[in-house]
Design an enzyme around this catalytic site. Structure first.
Site, PDB file in Angstrom:
ATOM      1  N   ALA A   1      13.792 -25.911 -22.289  1.00  0.00           N
ATOM      2  CA  ALA A   1      13.838 -27.417 -22.704  1.00  0.00           C
ATOM      3  C   ALA A   1      14.023 -28.198 -21.392  1.00  0.00           C
ATOM      4  O   ALA A   1      14.098 -27.511 -20.289  1.00  0.00           O
ATOM      5  CB  ALA A   1      15.301 -27.376 -23.536  1.00  0.00           C
TER       6      ALA A   1
ATOM      7  N   GLY B   1      14.089 -22.375 -24.013  1.00  0.00           N
ATOM      8  CA  GLY B   1      13.468 -22.731 -25.389  1.00  0.00           C
ATOM      9  C   GLY B   1      11.965 -22.505 -25.031  1.00  0.00           C
ATOM     10  O   GLY B   1      11.321 -22.229 -26.204  1.00  0.00           O
TER      11      GLY B   1
ATOM     12  N   GLU C   1      12.072 -19.061 -26.644  1.00  0.00           N
ATOM     13  CA  GLU C   1      12.393 -19.265 -28.130  1.00  0.00           C
ATOM     14  C   GLU C   1      11.213 -19.851 -28.932  1.00  0.00           C
ATOM     15  O   GLU C   1      11.201 -19.549 -30.010  1.00  0.00           O
ATOM     16  CB  GLU C   1      13.820 -20.362 -28.195  1.00  0.00           C
TER      17      GLU C   1
ATOM     18  N   GLU D   1      19.716 -19.477 -19.705  1.00  0.00           N
ATOM     19  CA  GLU D   1      20.688 -20.823 -19.950  1.00  0.00           C
ATOM     20  C   GLU D   1      22.136 -20.582 -19.334  1.00  0.00           C
ATOM     21  O   GLU D   1      22.980 -21.413 -18.938  1.00  0.00           O
ATOM     22  CB  GLU D   1      20.995 -20.928 -21.391  1.00  0.00           C
TER      23      GLU D   1
HETATM   24  N1  CAA Z   1      13.295 -28.649 -17.382  1.00  0.00           N
HETATM   25  C1  CAA Z   1      12.707 -29.817 -16.443  1.00  0.00           C
HETATM   26  N2  CAA Z   1      12.126 -29.721 -15.247  1.00  0.00           N
HETATM   27  C2  CAA Z   1      11.735 -28.559 -15.150  1.00  0.00           C
HETATM   28  C3  CAA Z   1      12.059 -27.188 -15.930  1.00  0.00           C
HETATM   29  C4  CAA Z   1      12.866 -27.406 -16.977  1.00  0.00           C
HETATM   30  N3  CAA Z   1      13.287 -26.597 -17.990  1.00  0.00           N
HETATM   31  N4  CAA Z   1      11.703 -26.121 -15.360  1.00  0.00           N
HETATM   32  C5  CAA Z   1      10.682 -26.729 -14.216  1.00  0.00           C
HETATM   33  N5  CAA Z   1      10.883 -27.870 -14.140  1.00  0.00           N
HETATM   34  C6  CAA Z   1      10.433 -28.878 -12.974  1.00  0.00           C
HETATM   35  C7  CAA Z   1      11.115 -28.777 -12.055  1.00  0.00           C
HETATM   36  O1  CAA Z   1      12.088 -29.365 -11.666  1.00  0.00           O
HETATM   37  C8  CAA Z   1      10.039 -29.195 -10.824  1.00  0.00           C
HETATM   38  O2  CAA Z   1       9.756 -30.655 -10.878  1.00  0.00           O
HETATM   39  P1  CAA Z   1       9.527 -31.332  -9.550  1.00  0.00           P
HETATM   40  O3  CAA Z   1       8.221 -30.964  -8.956  1.00  0.00           O
HETATM   41  O4  CAA Z   1       9.600 -32.845  -9.996  1.00  0.00           O
HETATM   42  O5  CAA Z   1      10.850 -30.852  -8.748  1.00  0.00           O
HETATM   43  C9  CAA Z   1       8.520 -28.635 -11.561  1.00  0.00           C
HETATM   44  O6  CAA Z   1       9.148 -28.195 -12.920  1.00  0.00           O
HETATM   45  C10 CAA Z   1       8.140 -27.278 -10.811  1.00  0.00           C
HETATM   46  O7  CAA Z   1       9.354 -26.311 -10.861  1.00  0.00           O
HETATM   47  P2  CAA Z   1       9.786 -25.537  -9.673  1.00  0.00           P
HETATM   48  O8  CAA Z   1       9.498 -26.251  -8.328  1.00  0.00           O
HETATM   49  O9  CAA Z   1      11.260 -25.126 -10.207  1.00  0.00           O
HETATM   50  O10 CAA Z   1       8.829 -24.179  -9.781  1.00  0.00           O
HETATM   51  P3  CAA Z   1       9.111 -22.850  -9.255  1.00  0.00           P
HETATM   52  O11 CAA Z   1       7.918 -22.174  -9.695  1.00  0.00           O
HETATM   53  O12 CAA Z   1       9.745 -22.703  -8.054  1.00  0.00           O
HETATM   54  O13 CAA Z   1      10.195 -22.017 -10.196  1.00  0.00           O
HETATM   55  C11 CAA Z   1      10.981 -21.729 -12.501  1.00  0.00           C
HETATM   56  C12 CAA Z   1       9.941 -22.001 -11.465  1.00  0.00           C
HETATM   57  C13 CAA Z   1      11.704 -20.364 -12.113  1.00  0.00           C
HETATM   58  C14 CAA Z   1      10.684 -21.612 -13.845  1.00  0.00           C
HETATM   59  C15 CAA Z   1      12.128 -22.839 -12.278  1.00  0.00           C
HETATM   60  O14 CAA Z   1      11.395 -24.133 -12.335  1.00  0.00           O
HETATM   61  C16 CAA Z   1      13.117 -22.800 -13.341  1.00  0.00           C
HETATM   62  O15 CAA Z   1      13.983 -22.067 -13.124  1.00  0.00           O
HETATM   63  N6  CAA Z   1      13.145 -23.714 -14.227  1.00  0.00           N
HETATM   64  C17 CAA Z   1      14.369 -23.804 -15.418  1.00  0.00           C
HETATM   65  C18 CAA Z   1      14.456 -22.733 -16.142  1.00  0.00           C
HETATM   66  C19 CAA Z   1      15.293 -22.670 -17.003  1.00  0.00           C
HETATM   67  O16 CAA Z   1      16.471 -22.764 -16.989  1.00  0.00           O
HETATM   68  N7  CAA Z   1      15.045 -22.851 -18.556  1.00  0.00           N
HETATM   69  C20 CAA Z   1      16.098 -22.862 -19.550  1.00  0.00           C
HETATM   70  C21 CAA Z   1      16.257 -24.471 -19.856  1.00  0.00           C
HETATM   71  S1  CAA Z   1      17.863 -24.966 -21.027  1.00  0.00           S
HETATM   72  C22 CAA Z   1      17.126 -24.325 -22.435  1.00  0.00           C
HETATM   73  O17 CAA Z   1      15.931 -24.103 -22.621  1.00  0.00           O
HETATM   74  C23 CAA Z   1      18.115 -24.521 -23.655  1.00  0.00           C
HETATM   75  C24 CAA Z   1      17.693 -23.878 -24.973  1.00  0.00           C
HETATM   76  O18 CAA Z   1      17.791 -23.185 -25.253  1.00  0.00           O
HETATM   77  C25 CAA Z   1      16.547 -24.809 -25.684  1.00  0.00           C
END
Ligand code: CAA
Length: 257
Positions: A65, A109, A112, A132
């Site tokens: 998400a 998400g 999911e 999460e």
């Molecule tokens: N939401 C918003 N932006 C996101 C995102 C997310 N879930 N995942 C990645 N991005 C964005 C980053 O902020 C970044 O943006 P900028 O270039 O503007 O800084 C861009 O995408 C590229 O991401 P990274 O630089 O972090 O890329 P990476 O290759 O170094 O890492 C990753 C990749 C490990 C997937 C890392 O981006 C990450 O950990 N993302 C979050 C994963 C996460 O926690 N997901 C769960 C979300 S909550 C949820 O989903 C609740 C639910 O049950 C519905």
């Protein structure tokens, strides 16, 4: 119809929906989920569409998400807005078969949404997880429930509590993924499966899908009873007549619908 956050391509009777927010690794913003919901509504209503593929990019199916959109929300807002329940379950409600073709990150998400599809074909670079817990929250789109049903309590508990990611091979071994294929042949393989499904009698396909989903909701006796009723009803269709006649006549069946 034009969309901001997805691309839609029709290949014969298969509708391919590509999640497309490359700058945010396809993070599932409200806008993207609205687009996905609208595209599924169209595909579901279009009688010519007999199977659907949901996919992302080579780097990310979806990294979860949109955390930036979630940031700053209070409990009251999340609760009153029914945060993410509004249209997230649309894939699960789809009556047509939906395949998730997953490459790269399928986290939170993203995992999911993939699990809401009927089955997952994963590229060898796919990574699944429910991270999460690292954000101080729990999965909110069925992650704790569908992952547990897919991989069992031990692994689901470990993944959800540690936030550890799981590579494609482990995901296949654990039962989350139907098949792992090389990244370069992901779409070809997904299309082959979708086209095979699309070539069969659609009422039978939809009934079969419904029955497998029923297995996750009811006990064995009840499930077998429901299956038998549906099985018997197949004998009232022209598809059963055509399918069995074609077998006896040693020809390919022709299913118009
Ligand atoms: N939401 C918003 N932006 C996101 C995102 C997310 N879930 N995942 C990645 N991005 C964005 C980053 O902020 C970044 O943006 P900028 O270039 O503007 O800084 C861009 O995408 C590229 O991401 P990274 O630089 O972090 O890329 P990476 O290759 O170094 O890492 C990753 C990749 C490990 C997937 C890392 O981006 C990450 O950990 N993302 C979050 C994963 C996460 O926690 N997901 C769960 C979300 S909550 C949820 O989903 C609740 C639910 O049950 C519905």
């Amino acid at each position: 119809m034009t969309y901001e956050n997805i691309k839609v391509e029709q290949r014969g009777s298969v509708c391919i929906i590509e999640l497309h927010r490359p700058k945010a690794l396809n993070a599932l913003s409200q806008g993207l989920m609205n687009d996905l919901t609208a595209a599924l509504d169209v595909a579901e209503a279009d009688l010519a569409t007999r199977a659907i593929i949901v996919t992302g990019s080579e780097k990310a199916f979806a990294a979860g998400a949109d955390i930036i959109e979630f940031q700053g929300k209070s409990f009251s807002e999340a609760f009153r807005q029914g945060l993410i329940t509004a249209n997230w379950e649309r894939i699960d409600r789809c009556r047509k078969p939906v395949i998730a073709a997953v490459a790269g990150f399928a986290l939170g998400g993203g995992c999911e949404v993939a699990m809401m599809c009927d089955f997952i074909i994963a590229a060898d670079n796919a990574v699944f997880g429910q991270p999460e817990i690292k954000l101080g929250i729990v999965p909110g789109a069925g992650g704790t429930q569908r992952l547990t049903r897919a991989v069992g309590k031990a692994k689901a508990m470990e993944l959800v509590l540690t936030g550890r990611n799981m590579k494609a091979e482990e995901a296949e071994r654990s039962g989350l993924v139907a098949r792992v294929v090389p990244l370069e042949s992901l779409m070809e393989e997904a299309l082959k499966s979708a086209e095979a499904i699309a070539s069969y009698a659609q009422p039978a396909v939809m009934m079969a899908k419904d029955l497998v989903k029923t297995a996750q909701q009811v006990g064995l006796d009840e499930g077998v009873k429901i299956e038998r009723r549906v099985f018997h009803s197949c004998f009232g269709t022209q598809h059963q007549v055509e399918g069995m006649a074609a077998f006896a006549e040693k020809r390919k069946p022709e299913f118009d619908d």
